[in-house]
Design a protein around this motif. Structure first.
Motif, PDB file in Angstrom:
ATOM      1  N   ASP A 186       0.860  -1.175   0.000  1.00 47.26           N
ATOM      2  CA  ASP A 186       0.000   0.000   0.000  1.00 47.26           C
ATOM      3  C   ASP A 186       0.904   1.235   0.000  1.00 47.26           C
ATOM      4  OD1 ASP A 186      -1.643   2.178   0.698  1.00 47.26           O
ATOM      5  OD2 ASP A 186      -3.053   0.862   1.740  1.00 47.26           O
ATOM      6  N   GLN A 187       0.979   1.925  -1.140  1.00 43.77           N
ATOM      7  CA  GLN A 187       1.894   3.056  -1.257  1.00 43.77           C
ATOM      8  C   GLN A 187       1.509   4.201  -0.320  1.00 43.77           C
ATOM      9  OE1 GLN A 187       1.958   4.063  -5.430  1.00 43.77           O
ATOM     10  NE2 GLN A 187       3.462   2.467  -5.905  1.00 43.77           N
ATOM     11  N   GLY A 188       0.221   4.335  -0.056  1.00 40.44           N
ATOM     12  CA  GLY A 188      -0.206   5.386   0.868  1.00 40.44           C
ATOM     13  C   GLY A 188       0.309   5.132   2.274  1.00 40.44           C
ATOM     14  N   ARG A 189       0.194   3.886   2.728  1.00 35.48           N
ATOM     15  CA  ARG A 189       0.703   3.556   4.058  1.00 35.48           C
ATOM     16  C   ARG A 189       2.223   3.660   4.110  1.00 35.48           C
ATOM     17  NH1 ARG A 189      -2.244  -1.464   7.098  1.00 35.48           N
ATOM     18  NH2 ARG A 189      -4.230  -0.434   7.535  1.00 35.48           N
ATOM     19  N   LEU A 190       2.886   3.193   3.046  1.00 31.60           N
ATOM     20  CA  LEU A 190       4.343   3.244   3.024  1.00 31.60           C
ATOM     21  C   LEU A 190       4.828   4.690   3.074  1.00 31.60           C
ATOM     22  CD1 LEU A 190       7.016   1.707   2.771  1.00 31.60           C
ATOM     23  CD2 LEU A 190       6.780   1.864   0.290  1.00 31.60           C
ATOM     24  N   GLY A 191       4.150   5.568   2.349  1.00 25.46           N
ATOM     25  CA  GLY A 191       4.535   6.972   2.373  1.00 25.46           C
ATOM     26  C   GLY A 191       4.254   7.644   3.694  1.00 25.46           C
ATOM     27  N   GLY A 192       3.340   7.074   4.478  1.00 20.60           N
ATOM     28  CA  GLY A 192       3.009   7.662   5.769  1.00 20.60           C
ATOM     29  C   GLY A 192       3.917   7.239   6.899  1.00 20.60           C
ATOM     30  N   VAL A 193       4.835   6.298   6.639  1.00 19.44           N
ATOM     31  CA  VAL A 193       5.770   5.861   7.672  1.00 19.44           C
ATOM     32  C   VAL A 193       6.818   6.943   7.892  1.00 19.44           C
ATOM     33  CG1 VAL A 193       7.514   4.148   8.302  1.00 19.44           C
ATOM     34  CG2 VAL A 193       5.421   3.432   7.129  1.00 19.44           C
ATOM     35  N   THR A 194       6.961   7.400   9.113  1.00 16.85           N
ATOM     36  CA  THR A 194       7.906   8.468   9.427  1.00 16.85           C
ATOM     37  C   THR A 194       9.285   7.890   9.743  1.00 16.85           C
ATOM     38  OG1 THR A 194       7.345   8.434  11.783  1.00 16.85           O
ATOM     39  CG2 THR A 194       6.050   9.877  10.359  1.00 16.85           C
ATOM     40  N   ILE A 195      10.313   8.717   9.559  1.00 17.15           N
ATOM     41  CA  ILE A 195      11.678   8.283   9.851  1.00 17.15           C
ATOM     42  C   ILE A 195      11.817   7.944  11.333  1.00 17.15           C
ATOM     43  CG2 ILE A 195      14.092   9.022   9.908  1.00 17.15           C
ATOM     44  CD1 ILE A 195      13.588  10.660   7.436  1.00 17.15           C
ATOM     45  N   GLY A 196      11.129   8.699  12.173  1.00 23.12           N
ATOM     46  CA  GLY A 196      11.215   8.439  13.609  1.00 23.12           C
ATOM     47  C   GLY A 196      10.751   7.047  13.987  1.00 23.12           C
ATOM     48  N   SER A 197       9.784   6.508  13.251  1.00 29.58           N
ATOM     49  CA  SER A 197       9.293   5.165  13.540  1.00 29.58           C
ATOM     50  C   SER A 197      10.319   4.101  13.204  1.00 29.58           C
ATOM     51  CB  SER A 197       8.003   4.898  12.746  1.00 29.58           C
ATOM     52  OG  SER A 197       7.001   5.837  13.074  1.00 29.58           O
ATOM     53  N   LEU A 198      11.243   4.413  12.285  1.00 31.08           N
ATOM     54  CA  LEU A 198      12.225   3.426  11.830  1.00 31.08           C
ATOM     55  C   LEU A 198      13.534   3.482  12.600  1.00 31.08           C
ATOM     56  CD1 LEU A 198      11.729   3.864   7.969  1.00 31.08           C
ATOM     57  CD2 LEU A 198      10.736   2.099   9.434  1.00 31.08           C
ATOM     58  N   LEU A 199      13.681   4.463  13.489  1.00 29.60           N
ATOM     59  CA  LEU A 199      14.954   4.593  14.189  1.00 29.60           C
ATOM     60  C   LEU A 199      15.198   3.440  15.152  1.00 29.60           C
ATOM     61  CD1 LEU A 199      15.141   8.426  14.913  1.00 29.60           C
ATOM     62  CD2 LEU A 199      16.431   7.101  13.238  1.00 29.60           C
ATOM     63  N   SER A 200      14.138   2.831  15.642  1.00 31.11           N
ATOM     64  CA  SER A 200      14.297   1.667  16.512  1.00 31.11           C
ATOM     65  C   SER A 200      14.286   0.414  15.654  1.00 31.11           C
ATOM     66  CB  SER A 200      13.165   1.610  17.549  1.00 31.11           C
ATOM     67  OG  SER A 200      13.254   0.428  18.313  1.00 31.11           O
ATOM     68  N   MET A 201      15.306  -0.428  15.805  1.00 33.35           N
ATOM     69  CA  MET A 201      15.423  -1.634  14.993  1.00 33.35           C
ATOM     70  C   MET A 201      14.225  -2.552  15.184  1.00 33.35           C
ATOM     71  SD  MET A 201      18.382  -1.369  13.397  1.00 33.35           S
ATOM     72  CE  MET A 201      18.991  -2.997  12.992  1.00 33.35           C
ATOM     73  N   ASP A 202      13.618  -2.517  16.367  1.00 38.33           N
ATOM     74  CA  ASP A 202      12.469  -3.383  16.642  1.00 38.33           C
ATOM     75  C   ASP A 202      11.244  -2.992  15.825  1.00 38.33           C
ATOM     76  OD1 ASP A 202      13.995  -4.741  18.483  1.00 38.33           O
ATOM     77  OD2 ASP A 202      13.304  -3.546  20.191  1.00 38.33           O
ATOM     78  N   ASN A 203      11.210  -1.754  15.328  1.00 30.85           N
ATOM     79  CA  ASN A 203      10.030  -1.273  14.598  1.00 30.85           C
ATOM     80  C   ASN A 203      10.123  -1.488  13.094  1.00 30.85           C
ATOM     81  OD1 ASN A 203       8.907  -0.406  16.966  1.00 30.85           O
ATOM     82  ND2 ASN A 203       9.426   1.748  16.686  1.00 30.85           N
ATOM     83  N   ILE A 204      11.308  -1.822  12.578  1.00 28.19           N
ATOM     84  CA  ILE A 204      11.476  -1.884  11.122  1.00 28.19           C
ATOM     85  C   ILE A 204      10.572  -2.944  10.514  1.00 28.19           C
ATOM     86  CG2 ILE A 204      13.101  -2.429   9.277  1.00 28.19           C
ATOM     87  CD1 ILE A 204      15.272  -1.086  10.888  1.00 28.19           C
ATOM     88  N   ILE A 205      10.598  -4.153  11.061  1.00 31.02           N
ATOM     89  CA  ILE A 205       9.778  -5.232  10.508  1.00 31.02           C
ATOM     90  C   ILE A 205       8.295  -4.903  10.630  1.00 31.02           C
ATOM     91  CG2 ILE A 205       9.166  -7.662  10.706  1.00 31.02           C
ATOM     92  CD1 ILE A 205      11.922  -7.169   9.547  1.00 31.02           C
ATOM     93  N   SER A 206       7.871  -4.400  11.797  1.00 31.91           N
ATOM     94  CA  SER A 206       6.453  -4.094  11.989  1.00 31.91           C
ATOM     95  C   SER A 206       6.004  -2.969  11.062  1.00 31.91           C
ATOM     96  CB  SER A 206       6.183  -3.724  13.453  1.00 31.91           C
ATOM     97  OG  SER A 206       6.947  -2.600  13.843  1.00 31.91           O
ATOM     98  N   CYS A 207       6.877  -2.007  10.763  1.00 29.92           N
ATOM     99  CA  CYS A 207       6.504  -0.928   9.842  1.00 29.92           C
ATOM    100  C   CYS A 207       6.412  -1.441   8.406  1.00 29.92           C
ATOM    101  CB  CYS A 207       7.511   0.213   9.924  1.00 29.92           C
ATOM    102  SG  CYS A 207       7.359   1.214  11.437  1.00 29.92           S
ATOM    103  N   LEU A 208       7.291  -2.373   8.032  1.00 32.44           N
ATOM    104  CA  LEU A 208       7.191  -2.970   6.704  1.00 32.44           C
ATOM    105  C   LEU A 208       5.888  -3.774   6.580  1.00 32.44           C
ATOM    106  CD1 LEU A 208      10.869  -4.184   6.124  1.00 32.44           C
ATOM    107  CD2 LEU A 208       9.723  -2.213   5.088  1.00 32.44           C
ATOM    108  N   LEU A 209       5.538  -4.513   7.616  1.00 34.34           N
ATOM    109  CA  LEU A 209       4.285  -5.271   7.601  1.00 34.34           C
ATOM    110  C   LEU A 209       3.082  -4.332   7.576  1.00 34.34           C
ATOM    111  CD1 LEU A 209       5.134  -8.075  10.199  1.00 34.34           C
ATOM    112  CD2 LEU A 209       5.092  -8.263   7.709  1.00 34.34           C
ATOM    113  N   PHE A 210       3.199  -3.196   8.249  1.00 38.04           N
ATOM    114  CA  PHE A 210       2.121  -2.205   8.281  1.00 38.04           C
ATOM    115  C   PHE A 210       1.821  -1.686   6.876  1.00 38.04           C
ATOM    116  CE2 PHE A 210       1.183   2.379   8.313  1.00 38.04           C
ATOM    117  CZ  PHE A 210      -0.049   2.370   8.973  1.00 38.04           C
TER     118      PHE A 210
END
Length: 279
Positions: free
Chosen positions: A122-146
């Motif tokens: 979903d390009q809309g969801r992917l574009g809505g992911v903020t850099i701050g959400s990815l700074l924690s390694m634990d969030n990377i997989i969950s943000c990709l799944l999101f």
């Protein structure tokens, strides 16, 4: 994998074995309980071919695998007691029981598998992911799944070169050992060709649906698996010492060293430093 290069399956996670119990039966002669104690899968690291994420169509990726062998080892406990039913054929059942702990080994050689994965983002969801959400390694997989719109196994093709004859060991009673072993050997010889013919269809239908519904579907439906909430940082400024340095070095430089911005920045910085500046 454990020290024996085996993947240990958690029996409690198997839906078909409630509390590990595979079978409970009570008739006029005996009361029998068969319990699954442990399951190990061996050979998962015997790859002879690994080709992953090959584009073969719109939103479809193909993965090719080959293993020298894959074997399953299961430990079971068989508890046989006299029947206590009102119409039991045993007048005085008593407390005597027969307990057998056995090991079942099954496996296959020269396994080839082709798995097709439908992956739509979903390009809309992917574009809505903020850099701050990815700074924690634990969030990377969950943000990709999101950001996924749909993910499922669209096809599984499996061929098996050879099926190993099942073996049963550990019987205390020689009589039970002989009867069960001969029965398994006879069934294997009768149905091995049929099994080899059925395997491709079983993987293409039953196993594919099981993975899509009970593994992928259940995982993605769990809100905790797709949580990509924005990170909250205190303060009006970013301390680059905490952002780019590992906690020990950040403390030496006068920062807090408590990873307030996650681990991604320091991980990337360490990787770049090792690649460009280390001899």
């Amino acid at each position: 994998l454990d020290a024996d290069r085996a993947f240990v399956v958690e029996v409690s996670d198997l839906d078909f074995a409630t509390d590990g119990v595979l079978f409970e039966g009570h008739d006029q002669l005996t009361q029998t309980t068969i319990t699954l104690d442990s399951v190990k899968v061996k050979g998962l690291d015997t790859f002879t071919r690994f080709e992953a994420l090959l584009p073969i169509g719109n939103q479809t990726l193909q993965n090719n695998f080959e293993w020298s062998f894959i074997a399953v080892e299961a430990q079971l406990t068989i508890d046989i007691r006299p029947s206590t039913l009102p119409d039991s054929m045993i007048a005085n059942p008593g407390a005597e029981r027969v307990i057998e702990t056995i090991q079942i080994d099954v496996g296959a050689d020269n396994i080839e598998a082709t798995v097709s994965l439908l992956l739509a983002i979903d390009q809309g969801r992917l574009g809505g992911v903020t850099i701050g959400s990815l700074l924690s390694m634990d969030n990377i997989i969950s943000c990709l799944l999101f950001s996924l719109f749909q993910v499922q196994i669209s096809g599984i093709d499996v061929t098996v070169g050879n099926v190993r004859e099942p073996s049963l060991t550990g019987f205390v009673s020689r009589g039970i050992d002989r009867v069960v072993s001969k029965a398994v050997e006879a069934v294997f010889k009768m149905y091995e060709p049929v099994f080899l013919d059925v395997v491709p269809n079983m993987f293409q239908t039953t196993l594919r649906d099981l993975i899509n519904d009970d593994v992928i579907g259940a995982f993605l439906s769990n809100e905790g698996s797709t949580d990509c909430s924005a990170a909250l940082f205190s303060g009006d400024f970013i301390d680059f010492r905490d952002l780019l340095l590992v906690p020990e070095d950040a403390r030496v430089q006068g920062a807090s060293g408590e990873k307030p911005y996650g681990e991604l920045g320091s991980t990337v910085m360490s990787t770049v430093r090792d690649m460009l500046f280390e001899p």
